[in-house]
Design a protein around this motif. Structure first.
Motif, short mmCIF file in Angstrom:
data_model
loop_
_atom_site.label_atom_id
_atom_site.label_comp_id
_atom_site.label_asym_id
_atom_site.label_seq_id
_atom_site.Cartn_x
_atom_site.Cartn_y
_atom_site.Cartn_z
N PRO A 159 9.71 -11.40 11.92
CA PRO A 159 9.91 -10.00 11.73
C PRO A 159 10.20 -9.80 10.20
O PRO A 159 9.75 -8.86 9.67
N ALA A 160 11.14 -10.73 9.44
CA ALA A 160 11.46 -10.47 8.09
C ALA A 160 10.10 -10.48 7.15
O ALA A 160 9.95 -9.78 6.27
N LEU A 161 9.07 -11.48 7.50
CA LEU A 161 7.89 -11.72 6.70
C LEU A 161 7.01 -10.57 7.04
O LEU A 161 6.51 -10.10 6.21
N ARG A 162 6.81 -10.09 8.38
CA ARG A 162 5.92 -8.96 8.53
C ARG A 162 6.41 -8.00 7.77
O ARG A 162 5.65 -7.17 7.03
N GLY A 163 7.73 -7.59 7.58
CA GLY A 163 8.26 -6.43 7.24
C GLY A 163 7.93 -6.47 5.67
O GLY A 163 7.40 -5.25 5.05
N TYR A 164 8.22 -7.55 5.23
CA TYR A 164 7.96 -7.56 3.60
C TYR A 164 6.66 -7.50 3.29
O TYR A 164 6.41 -6.57 2.29
N LEU A 165 5.59 -8.15 4.08
CA LEU A 165 4.19 -8.06 3.86
C LEU A 165 3.52 -6.60 3.88
O LEU A 165 2.84 -6.24 3.32
N GLU A 166 4.21 -6.08 4.84
CA GLU A 166 3.61 -4.59 5.12
C GLU A 166 4.29 -3.68 4.18
O GLU A 166 3.28 -2.62 4.08
N GLN A 167 5.11 -3.83 3.49
CA GLN A 167 5.34 -3.10 2.35
C GLN A 167 4.84 -3.20 0.68
O GLN A 167 4.80 -2.55 -0.27
N LEU A 168 4.10 -4.39 0.83
CA LEU A 168 3.53 -4.71 -0.47
C LEU A 168 2.34 -3.84 -0.87
O LEU A 168 1.59 -3.18 0.14
N PRO A 169 2.16 -3.54 -2.18
CA PRO A 169 1.31 -2.62 -2.27
C PRO A 169 -0.13 -3.25 -2.19
O PRO A 169 -0.24 -4.88 -2.43
N HIS A 170 -1.31 -2.71 -2.03
CA HIS A 170 -2.71 -3.34 -1.86
C HIS A 170 -3.57 -2.62 -2.88
O HIS A 170 -3.45 -1.65 -3.19
N TYR A 171 -4.57 -3.45 -3.42
CA TYR A 171 -5.43 -2.89 -4.38
C TYR A 171 -6.62 -2.94 -3.99
O TYR A 171 -7.83 -2.80 -4.92
N GLY A 172 -7.18 -3.15 -2.77
CA GLY A 172 -8.61 -3.39 -2.33
C GLY A 172 -9.10 -2.08 -1.99
O GLY A 172 -8.86 -0.71 -2.47
N GLN A 173 -9.67 -1.98 -0.63
CA GLN A 173 -10.41 -0.79 -0.12
C GLN A 173 -9.35 -0.01 0.75
O GLN A 173 -9.66 1.05 0.93
N GLY A 174 -8.03 -0.52 1.16
CA GLY A 174 -7.00 0.07 1.74
C GLY A 174 -6.07 -0.68 2.19
O GLY A 174 -5.76 -1.89 1.81
N HIS A 175 -5.23 -0.11 3.02
CA HIS A 175 -3.79 -1.16 3.77
C HIS A 175 -4.39 -2.15 4.36
O HIS A 175 -5.27 -1.97 5.04
N LEU A 176 -3.62 -3.25 4.01
CA LEU A 176 -4.07 -4.39 4.91
C LEU A 176 -3.15 -4.64 5.67
O LEU A 176 -1.82 -4.55 5.45
N PRO A 177 -3.10 -4.99 7.21
CA PRO A 177 -2.06 -5.41 8.02
C PRO A 177 -1.50 -6.66 7.51
O PRO A 177 -2.03 -7.66 6.75
N ALA A 178 -0.18 -6.85 7.98
CA ALA A 178 0.55 -8.08 7.65
C ALA A 178 -0.29 -9.26 7.65
O ALA A 178 -0.36 -10.26 6.93
N PRO A 179 -0.81 -9.52 8.90
CA PRO A 179 -1.49 -10.68 9.25
C PRO A 179 -2.64 -10.96 8.12
O PRO A 179 -2.97 -12.13 7.84
N ALA A 180 -3.24 -9.94 7.82
CA ALA A 180 -4.53 -10.09 6.81
C ALA A 180 -3.87 -10.66 5.53
O ALA A 180 -4.44 -11.24 5.01
N THR A 181 -2.83 -9.90 5.16
CA THR A 181 -2.33 -10.12 3.64
C THR A 181 -1.77 -11.81 3.65
O THR A 181 -1.98 -12.52 2.80
N ALA A 182 -1.01 -12.19 5.07
CA ALA A 182 -0.73 -13.46 4.89
C ALA A 182 -2.02 -14.60 4.88
O ALA A 182 -2.00 -15.69 4.25
N LEU A 183 -3.20 -14.22 5.56
CA LEU A 183 -4.31 -14.83 5.41
C LEU A 183 -4.89 -15.04 4.06
O LEU A 183 -5.43 -15.93 3.54
N LEU A 184 -4.94 -13.86 3.44
CA LEU A 184 -5.44 -13.41 2.06
C LEU A 184 -4.49 -14.48 1.10
O LEU A 184 -5.16 -15.47 0.24
#
Length: 251
Positions: free
Chosen positions: A170-195
Motif C-alpha cells: 500500500p505504501a509503494l502504491r500510494g507513492y507511485l500514484e502521486q508521482l507526476p507523469h510526462y507521457g500520454q497520461g496518468h500511469l497506474p501504479a503497476p505500470a509505473t513500477a514496470l517502467l
C-alpha cells in the motif's frame, strides 16, 4: 478582434554578445569535460582555456554549480534528442520494435559521449546539488516521456492497471500514484513500477558498457544489447493483458 501589430524587439548588440560569450564558455566547458572528465571541471580551468580570468567568467556563471547545471541540462537534452532521432529514423529491420530502437539510440549516445554520460549518471560531483524541479529535472523528464510512450503505446489505462506483477505494498502504491507523469497520461501504479524496472535494466546495461565492464564481449556488445532489449520488451508485454473486463477482471 483587433490585431496586435506590436513586434518583439530584436536582441540588442549587448545581448547578442553576451549570448555568444555564454555559448563559447559552455562549449569550452564541454571540451574540458571530454578531455579531463567531470571531476576536473572548474571555472578556473574553463576560464584559462578561453584566456579569461575567473572574475570575468563570473559575469556569465556566478558559480561552478550554475555552469554544471547548464551542462547537465544540455546533456539530458542532447541524449533525449538522440533517442527521439533514433525513433524518427527507423532501423532497416522492419520488425524491430520502436522501444528497442529508442534504447539503441540511448546506448549509442552513451558510448559516443562517455564523459558526458558520466556527468549525468556517474559519481555525483562533490558539493553539487541540482536545483529542485529545475532545468535538469525538466530535461530528464522529456526522455522519460519518450520511453513511456514507446513502451505503453496502444494500451489502455485499464490494461496497464491489470498488469501481471507482484502485488505492490500500500505504501509503494500510494507513492507511485502521486508521482507526476510526462507521457500520454496518468500511469497506474503497476505500470509505473514496470517502467522503472525496465529503465533500471536498460540503463544498467548501457552503464556497464560505457564504463568498460562488458569489454570481454568484444564486438558482440551491440548484438547482446539488442537481444536483451527484445527479451525485456517481450517479457513486459506478456504481463499486460490483451483484454480487460470493464467490470474489473481480465477478459
Amino acid at each position: 478582434m483587433a490585431v496586435d501589430e506590436r513586434t518583439t524587439a530584436p536582441p540588442s548588440l549587448r545581448e547578442r554578445r553576451r549570448a555568444a560569450a555564454t555559448q563559447e564558455i559552455v562549449d569550452a566547458a564541454e571540451r574540458h569535460l571530454t578531455e579531463h572528465g567531470p571531476a576536473a571541471l572548474s571555472l578556473r580551468a574553463v576560464a584559462r582555456s578561453l584566456g579569461m580570468t575567473v572574475q570575468a567568467l563570473y559575469h556569465y556563471f556566478p558559480s561552478r554549480d550554475a555552469l554544471v547545471t547548464v551542462l547537465v541540462t544540455k546533456g539530458y537534452e542532447d541524449l533525449a534528442d538522440a533517442v527521439q532521432a533514433a525513433v524518427d529514423n527507423p532501423s532497416d529491420d522492419p520488425d524491430l520494435p520502436r522501444l528497442v530502437i529508442a534504447t539503441e539510440g540511448y546506448r549509442r549516445w552513451g558510448i559516443a559521449n562517455p564523459e558526458r554520460f558520466q556527468l549525468l549518471y556517474g559519481t555525483p560531483l562533490r558539493d553539487y546539488a541540482a536545483p529542485t524541479d529545475g532545468p535538469t529535472t525538466q530535461a530528464s523528464r522529456r526522455m522519460s516521456a519518450i520511453f513511456e510512450r514507446e513502451l505503453f503505446a496502444g494500451y489502455t489505462t485499464d490494461q496497464l492497471a491489470a498488469i501481471d506483477a507482484p502485488v505492490l505494498s500500500p505504501a509503494l502504491r500510494g507513492y507511485l500514484e502521486q508521482l507526476p507523469h510526462y507521457g500520454q497520461g496518468h500511469l497506474p501504479a503497476p505500470a509505473t513500477a514496470l517502467l522503472m524496472s525496465a529503465w533500471g535494466h536498460l540503463h544498467g546495461l548501457v552503464a556497464l558498457e560505457v564504463f568498460g565492464h562488458t569489454s570481454f564481449l568484444g564486438g558482440h556488445q551491440a548484438e547482446i544489447f539488442r537481444l536483451a532489449m527484445r527479451n525485456l520488451l517481450a517479457d513486459l508485454h506478456r504481463r499486460i493483458p490483451e483484454h480487460v473486463d470493464p467490470g474489473g477482471g481480465d477478459a
